[in-house]
Scaffold this active site. Structure first.
Site, PDB file in Angstrom:
ATOM      1  N   LEU A   1      49.617  62.722  12.772  1.00 30.86           N
ATOM      2  CA  LEU A   1      49.955  62.372  11.387  1.00 30.86           C
ATOM      3  C   LEU A   1      51.176  63.122  10.857  1.00 30.86           C
ATOM      4  CD1 LEU A   1      46.294  62.138  10.043  1.00 30.86           C
ATOM      5  CD2 LEU A   1      47.781  60.262  10.778  1.00 30.86           C
TER       6      LEU A   1
ATOM      7  N   ARG B   1      45.558  66.849  15.133  1.00 31.18           N
ATOM      8  CA  ARG B   1      45.028  68.060  15.779  1.00 31.18           C
ATOM      9  C   ARG B   1      44.662  69.112  14.731  1.00 31.18           C
ATOM     10  NH1 ARG B   1      48.550  71.117  20.129  1.00 31.18           N
ATOM     11  NH2 ARG B   1      49.959  70.665  18.438  1.00 31.18           N
TER      12      ARG B   1
ATOM     13  N   GLY C   1      62.893  52.270  13.436  1.00 32.53           N
ATOM     14  CA  GLY C   1      63.124  52.143  11.999  1.00 32.53           C
ATOM     15  C   GLY C   1      63.041  53.468  11.280  1.00 32.53           C
TER      16      GLY C   1
ATOM     17  N   LYS D   1      62.762  49.356  24.121  1.00 29.76           N
ATOM     18  CA  LYS D   1      63.028  50.354  23.072  1.00 29.76           C
ATOM     19  C   LYS D   1      64.068  51.366  23.568  1.00 29.76           C
ATOM     20  CE  LYS D   1      62.826  52.634  19.206  1.00 29.76           C
ATOM     21  NZ  LYS D   1      63.038  54.001  19.339  1.00 29.76           N
TER      22      LYS D   1
ATOM     23  N   ASN E   1      67.705  52.077  21.915  1.00 32.70           N
ATOM     24  CA  ASN E   1      68.260  53.383  21.553  1.00 32.70           C
ATOM     25  C   ASN E   1      69.615  53.621  22.214  1.00 32.70           C
ATOM     26  OD1 ASN E   1      65.835  53.684  20.236  1.00 32.70           O
ATOM     27  ND2 ASN E   1      65.543  55.795  20.882  1.00 32.70           N
TER      28      ASN E   1
ATOM     29  N   GLU F   1      71.979  51.875  20.205  1.00 31.57           N
ATOM     30  CA  GLU F   1      72.119  52.692  18.976  1.00 31.57           C
ATOM     31  C   GLU F   1      73.157  53.814  19.207  1.00 31.57           C
ATOM     32  OE1 GLU F   1      68.248  54.040  17.302  1.00 31.57           O
ATOM     33  OE2 GLU F   1      69.054  56.063  17.502  1.00 31.57           O
ATOM     34  N   TYR F   2      73.048  54.483  20.346  1.00 36.02           N
ATOM     35  CA  TYR F   2      74.017  55.543  20.680  1.00 36.02           C
ATOM     36  C   TYR F   2      75.443  54.976  20.706  1.00 36.02           C
ATOM     37  CZ  TYR F   2      70.770  59.241  22.450  1.00 36.02           C
ATOM     38  OH  TYR F   2      69.826  60.233  22.599  1.00 36.02           O
TER      39      TYR F   2
ATOM     40  N   LYS G   1      67.696  63.323  22.174  1.00 34.10           N
ATOM     41  CA  LYS G   1      66.339  63.647  22.628  1.00 34.10           C
ATOM     42  C   LYS G   1      65.989  62.960  23.946  1.00 34.10           C
ATOM     43  CE  LYS G   1      64.125  63.016  18.595  1.00 34.10           C
ATOM     44  NZ  LYS G   1      65.123  63.055  17.503  1.00 34.10           N
TER      45      LYS G   1
HETATM   46  C1  6PG Z   1      64.542  54.469  16.020  1.00 36.93           C
HETATM   47  C2  6PG Z   1      65.267  55.667  16.514  1.00 36.93           C
HETATM   48  C3  6PG Z   1      64.338  56.786  16.798  1.00 36.93           C
HETATM   49  C4  6PG Z   1      64.972  58.137  17.038  1.00 36.93           C
HETATM   50  C5  6PG Z   1      66.243  58.117  17.799  1.00 36.93           C
HETATM   51  C6  6PG Z   1      66.969  59.427  17.739  1.00 36.93           C
HETATM   52  O1  6PG Z   1      64.735  53.447  16.641  1.00 36.93           O
HETATM   53  O2  6PG Z   1      63.843  54.563  15.022  1.00 36.93           O
HETATM   54  O3  6PG Z   1      65.926  55.311  17.692  1.00 36.93           O
HETATM   55  O4  6PG Z   1      63.512  56.387  17.859  1.00 36.93           O
HETATM   56  O5  6PG Z   1      65.233  58.689  15.789  1.00 36.93           O
HETATM   57  O6  6PG Z   1      65.940  57.798  19.111  1.00 36.93           O
HETATM   58  O7  6PG Z   1      67.314  59.775  19.007  1.00 36.93           O
HETATM   59  P1  6PG Z   1      68.246  60.986  19.349  1.00 36.93           P
HETATM   60  O8  6PG Z   1      67.618  62.229  18.755  1.00 36.93           O
HETATM   61  O9  6PG Z   1      68.279  61.003  20.846  1.00 36.93           O
HETATM   62  O10 6PG Z   1      69.564  60.687  18.714  1.00 36.93           O
END
Ligand code: 6PG
Length: 482
Positions: free
Chosen positions: A16, A39, A135, A188, A192, A195-196, A266
């Protein structure tokens, strides 16, 4: 040992922290009875204290009670940190769950871990669903984009709830069954990666505009804001304007000038590149974006640059509006390349792992709720609706005409960036990829010759079947090897 008690909760959420709490609240607001477990119980109490009036929460202090509070077949969504924590929670849940119950991992798990977990869990008679959720914190509460894998059977129980809490476009949910086992987490991961790439391209556009025009971050925010009226309209462009406009309360300077210029990650970008290498798919935009984050946060390399000279020719902008439009077009064209490459990787993963991913459906559920949501995703949806087997997204008739129109500006901007010493790895590699795809002949023929020279690796000829080798260290005659 299973717990024979049957509860009344429609669904449960384990973990949570903000994402988990927001998903639980979203479900409760939609009228579902939500079992909640964390937890440390204080977090569970906090959720119920602060948001108990939003719907029905059934809190539990231990995992056995949590499982017992669920109606059957039980559905438990896990929102804990990916990795060992996920395995530990799965193990705890599995101990009390019974045949047909469903565990849903909503974290950013590596898809190969999901495939392994599903195999292990299925052997115990339970269902395991790896679901990509995008999101961010706001999306989790207001409607994310959800990409569930696992068995079609588990989707029958789970799907209606997930579809209801997801974002919607024209009444359609941004959630659909992706395919079996790790398919949800695979897409997913690629989301990402894209997204990068998108973020890096926007950052390069910002750098070009700032250094080219000499504008303040707030002025550049205005430019990004104006791009919301173009085909670049997207969440990432919108938040870029907001970040650039932010003033630091301590110094009164633009926040972007105060933040340390070292981008973190990450792991999902690196997994995307790693997977692309394994499958032999060029995802240069995502690769450059991931490497650019690496360079930005490498004090060793950046700290040793003293002796290197740039010989830059600073950009002299004579036509301000023309330059801004050229940068916009270069960004748009590079973005088309990045998405096209991302969809190539999804196709390759689909073929390798025997999934049945429908790329058009994926584009559809990325239109809202997720981080890469954009008007542009509507065009991608349309392209795959016109031809579900489209081999190369950027060669779709509409995209091809759009990208072709951007080429002169794209070349000009990449040239300016290179001449002026502005690092634009994603812009320039996207253009090179575009030229590579278009080339009638590539210098790969020379590489084949080199490989045959030092290692007798053989080559094929354009004019006859078979594999051939030249006797490089002998009389240089050619022999046919097969
Ligand atoms: C999402 C984001 C989420 C995460 C990113 C950040 O789709 O909501 O992608 O999953 O915030 O993956 O990733 P980094 O820390 O690797 O930039």
């Amino acid at each position: 040992m299973s717990d024979a008690r049957t509860g009344t909760a429609d669904i449960g959420v384990v973990g949570l922290a903000v994402m988990g709490a927001n998903i639980a609240r979203n479900l409760a607001r939609k009228g579902y009875k939500v079992a909640v477990y964390n937890r440390s119980y204080s977090r569970t109490e906090k959720l119920v204290d602060e948001h108990g009036d939003e719907g029905t929460f059934i809190p539990s202090e231990d995992i056995a009670d949590f499982v017992a509070s669920l109606s059957r077949p039980r559905v438990a969504m896990i929102l804990v940190q990916a990795g060992a924590g996920t395995d530990a929670v799965i193990e705890q849940l599995a101990e009390y769950m019974e045949e047909g119950d469903i565990i849903v991992d909503c974290g950013n798990a590596y898809f190969k871990d999901t495939i392994r977990r599903e195999r292990d869990i299925q052997a115990r008679g339970l269902h395991f669903v790896g679901a990509g959720v995008s999101g961010g914190e706001e999306g989790a509460l207001e409607g994310p984009s959800i990409m569930p894998g696992g068995t079609p059977e588990s989707y029958k129980r789970l799907g209606p709830m997930l579809e209801e809490i997801s974002a919607h476009v024209d009444g359609e949910p941004c959630c659909t069954y992706i395919s079996n086992d790790g398919a949800g987490h695979f897409v997913k991961m690629v989301h990402n990666g894209i997204e990068y790439a998108d973020m890096q391209l926007i950052a390069e556009a910002y750098d070009l505009l700032r250094r080219g025009l000499g504008d303040s971050p707030a002025q550049i925010a205005d430019i990004f804001e104006s791009w919301m009226d173009t085909e670049l309209n997207s969440y990432l462009i919108e938040i870029t304007a907001e970040v650039l406009r932010q003033v630091d309360a301590v110094t009164g300077k633009a926040l972007v000038d105060i933040v340390v210029d070292a981008a973190s990650q990450k792991g999902t970008g690196a997994w995307t590149v790693q997977t692309a290498l394994e499958l032999g798919v060029p995802v240069t935009g995502i690769g450059e974006a991931t490497f650019a984050r690496g360079l930005s946060s490498s004090p060793v390399q950046r700290g040793a640059s003293g002796p290197l000279e740039g010989h830059e020719q600073p950009i002299k902008v004579v036509d301000r509006e023309g330059f801004i439009e050229q940068v916009r077009q270069a960004l748009y064209a590079s973005k088309i390349v990045a998405y096209s490459q991302g969809f190539d990787l999804i196709q390759a993963g689909n073929d390798e792992y025997g999934w049945d991913i429908k790329k058009g459906d994926l584009a559809k559920i990325w239109r809202a709720g997720c981080i890469i949501r954009a008007v542009f995703l509507g065009d991608i949806t349309e392209a795959y609706e016109n031809n579900p087997d489209l081999p190369l997204l950027m060669a779709d008739e509409k995209f091809a005409s759009k990208i072709n129109a951007c080429v002169p500006a794209w070349r000009e901007i990449v040239g300016l960036g290179v001449a002026s010493g502005i690092p634009i790895p994603a812009f320039s590699s996207s253009l090179s990829y575009f030229d590579g795809v278009r080339a009638d002949r590539l210098p790969a023929a020379l590489i084949q010759g080199q490989r045959d020279f030092f290692g007798s690796h053989t080559y094929k000829r354009i004019d006859m079947e078979g594999t051939f080798h030249t006797e490089w260290s002998g009389d240089r005659s050619e022999t046919r090897w097969s």
